[in-house]
Design a protein around this motif. Sequence first.
Motif, mmCIF file in Angstrom:
data_model
loop_
_atom_site.group_PDB
_atom_site.id
_atom_site.type_symbol
_atom_site.label_atom_id
_atom_site.label_comp_id
_atom_site.label_asym_id
_atom_site.label_seq_id
_atom_site.Cartn_x
_atom_site.Cartn_y
_atom_site.Cartn_z
ATOM 1 N N PHE A 203 -15.826 -7.534 0.192
ATOM 2 C CA PHE A 203 -14.392 -7.445 1.509
ATOM 3 C C PHE A 203 -13.407 -5.563 0.205
ATOM 4 C CE2 PHE A 203 -9.484 -7.269 0.395
ATOM 5 C CZ PHE A 203 -9.373 -6.114 1.687
ATOM 6 N N PHE A 204 -13.559 -5.864 -0.735
ATOM 7 C CA PHE A 204 -13.064 -5.033 -1.573
ATOM 8 C C PHE A 204 -13.946 -3.226 -1.134
ATOM 9 C CE2 PHE A 204 -10.880 -8.512 -3.583
ATOM 10 C CZ PHE A 204 -9.758 -7.632 -4.028
ATOM 11 N N ARG A 205 -15.536 -3.285 -0.698
ATOM 12 C CA ARG A 205 -16.398 -3.372 -0.390
ATOM 13 C C ARG A 205 -16.185 -1.729 0.263
ATOM 14 N NH1 ARG A 205 -21.543 -1.585 -2.125
ATOM 15 N NH2 ARG A 205 -22.100 0.362 -1.837
ATOM 16 N N ILE A 206 -15.868 -2.960 1.365
ATOM 17 C CA ILE A 206 -14.720 -2.109 2.748
ATOM 18 C C ILE A 206 -14.084 -1.412 2.247
ATOM 19 C CG2 ILE A 206 -14.382 -2.703 5.360
ATOM 20 C CD1 ILE A 206 -16.576 -4.894 4.896
ATOM 21 N N LEU A 207 -12.872 -2.365 2.090
ATOM 22 C CA LEU A 207 -11.881 -1.476 1.510
ATOM 23 C C LEU A 207 -11.826 0.090 0.689
ATOM 24 C CD1 LEU A 207 -8.791 -2.444 1.997
ATOM 25 C CD2 LEU A 207 -8.862 -3.374 -0.303
ATOM 26 N N PHE A 420 -3.651 -0.129 1.208
ATOM 27 C CA PHE A 420 -4.082 1.043 -0.495
ATOM 28 C C PHE A 420 -3.640 0.061 -1.660
ATOM 29 C CE2 PHE A 420 -4.574 3.740 3.031
ATOM 30 C CZ PHE A 420 -5.560 3.570 2.917
ATOM 31 N N LEU A 421 -2.667 -1.018 -1.511
ATOM 32 C CA LEU A 421 -1.516 -1.638 -2.565
ATOM 33 C C LEU A 421 -2.535 -2.477 -3.186
ATOM 34 C CD1 LEU A 421 2.014 -2.808 -2.165
ATOM 35 C CD2 LEU A 421 0.757 -1.784 -4.033
ATOM 36 N N THR A 422 -3.493 -3.366 -2.364
ATOM 37 C CA THR A 422 -4.336 -4.295 -2.344
ATOM 38 C C THR A 422 -5.509 -3.291 -3.379
ATOM 39 O OG1 THR A 422 -3.978 -5.344 -0.939
ATOM 40 C CG2 THR A 422 -5.636 -5.703 -2.310
ATOM 41 N N LEU A 423 -6.256 -2.572 -2.658
ATOM 42 C CA LEU A 423 -6.710 -1.560 -3.163
ATOM 43 C C LEU A 423 -6.992 -0.908 -4.738
ATOM 44 C CD1 LEU A 423 -9.278 0.089 -3.322
ATOM 45 C CD2 LEU A 423 -8.661 1.866 -2.015
ATOM 46 N N GLY A 424 -5.184 -0.439 -4.917
ATOM 47 C CA GLY A 424 -5.299 0.011 -5.455
ATOM 48 C C GLY A 424 -4.967 -0.399 -6.910
ATOM 49 N N ILE A 425 -4.195 -2.083 -7.045
ATOM 50 C CA ILE A 425 -3.848 -2.991 -8.298
ATOM 51 C C ILE A 425 -5.569 -3.664 -8.861
ATOM 52 C CG2 ILE A 425 -3.168 -5.185 -8.028
ATOM 53 C CD1 ILE A 425 -0.942 -5.016 -6.286
ATOM 54 N N THR A 426 -6.599 -3.542 -7.395
ATOM 55 C CA THR A 426 -7.702 -4.163 -7.512
ATOM 56 C C THR A 426 -8.845 -3.095 -8.578
ATOM 57 O OG1 THR A 426 -8.400 -4.442 -5.818
ATOM 58 C CG2 THR A 426 -10.475 -4.198 -6.399
ATOM 59 N N LYS A 427 -7.905 -1.801 -8.607
ATOM 60 C CA LYS A 427 -9.145 -0.606 -9.306
ATOM 61 C C LYS A 427 -8.816 -0.716 -10.600
ATOM 62 C CE LYS A 427 -10.665 2.951 -5.734
ATOM 63 N NZ LYS A 427 -10.718 4.052 -5.326
ATOM 64 N N PHE A 428 -6.614 -0.702 -10.189
ATOM 65 C CA PHE A 428 -5.880 -0.790 -11.730
ATOM 66 C C PHE A 428 -6.708 -2.051 -12.861
ATOM 67 C CE2 PHE A 428 -2.833 -1.926 -14.370
ATOM 68 C CZ PHE A 428 -2.036 -0.311 -14.720
#
Length: 429
Positions: A203-207, A420-428
């Motif tokens: 999921f996160f790769r697709i995101l 994008f919050l999900t993606l951003g928080i994951t990267k953070f």
Amino acid sequence: MAEREYASEKAEKAEKGGKTSSLRKKFSILGPGIVLAATGVGSGDLVMSTVTGSEFGIALIWAVVIGVSLKLLLTEGVGRWTLATGKTILEGWRSLGRWTMAYFFVYVSLFGLIYGAAIATACGLMMSIMFPIMPLWAWAIIHSVAGFSLIWFGRYKIFEKVITVLIGIMFLAVVGSAVLLLPNLFTLPREALTLGIPDGATFFRILGLVGGIGGTMALAAYGYWIRAREWSDKSWIPVMRMDVTLAYVITGLFSMSLMTLSAQFLYGSGITFSGVEGMQDFLNLYGERFGKVPQLILNIGFWAATFSSLIGSWNGIPYLFADFMRNFKKKVDEVKIRKPIDEKDPAYRAFLAWLTFPSLLLLMFNQPIGLVLLYAALGSLFLPFLAITLLFLLNSKEVGPEFRNRLWNNAALVFVIIIFLTLGITKFI
């Protein structure tokens, strides 16, 4: 009788000619969208699309469509706010509170330092592959200074012409290569051609693929490019929408072409790439498979993509900083509709210099890890920041009723925020 038929035929031709002339006129005024596409397509798109194609074929090409659609939604919102209100996106942010300005200042300062070094390095790499006559860092410095000189001494119209030529080269080289080699695509295994979620595609790769297509800061800079083109009021909104759509059609085609190219000779090979440096291996393998001339053409296309992204950022981001300084000095109720920011504005030129020269030091030394991590964390949260602020601004009374968000606009923005919050928080994390 013959005279009447001749007059009727002449009138019909005149009407058709008028329609053609009108259509040509509409397309002739397009330009900011070309700049947006050229700036948004950078080293990140090159790497992301290539890696995805090598691992999953074209199975995730639908994620590219979603990615460019979400970026189109955000950019259209920036353009609509600018034209419907006569105010810039910075003026909008300022009206929401000082926290928005504080966030922007921290982000843009780090962006200037780290991105300046990163994109110059990408340009230097593409040139050093073609002409290995000097170190990569030397080519990077040449590109950075060349971009600085073009923006410092040139004007917007000159810059737009240069970037139009670059995106033409990029499009012909990359998309043209993909079209010529398209028949080879159908020799791939069925799982590489079936749209869906292939094994290993988390999921996160697709995101990451969805969020990595089409740039970040370029979306906010678009409002200043349309002002520089003298699109000044709400009557330009239909043209702006056509312009933004063209930008993301180009972006989508570029990413899809890269994905199909890498899929044709890398899928199932077990070869993986890491970062921009991996593009050299990509080009070498491409040359071994298809020959040196096709490799050179593709290399030129990659170089055009990275250099157009550099000069687009060198032109666009200083607008945002100059507007920040202008808003920082004034109260909200004193900020009125005014002329576009001039490229000779002291704050504009100061940030142009910040993009160019301090970052050159990072080309010769290791980048400070803490600064890089902080930049990555803040950068991954820029798109949800933009979406959240647009949700407030485009529903406010500043925007006329006919140009405010509809229910579907708001639903789409909420979806963008969640994604994008999900993606951003994951990267953070």
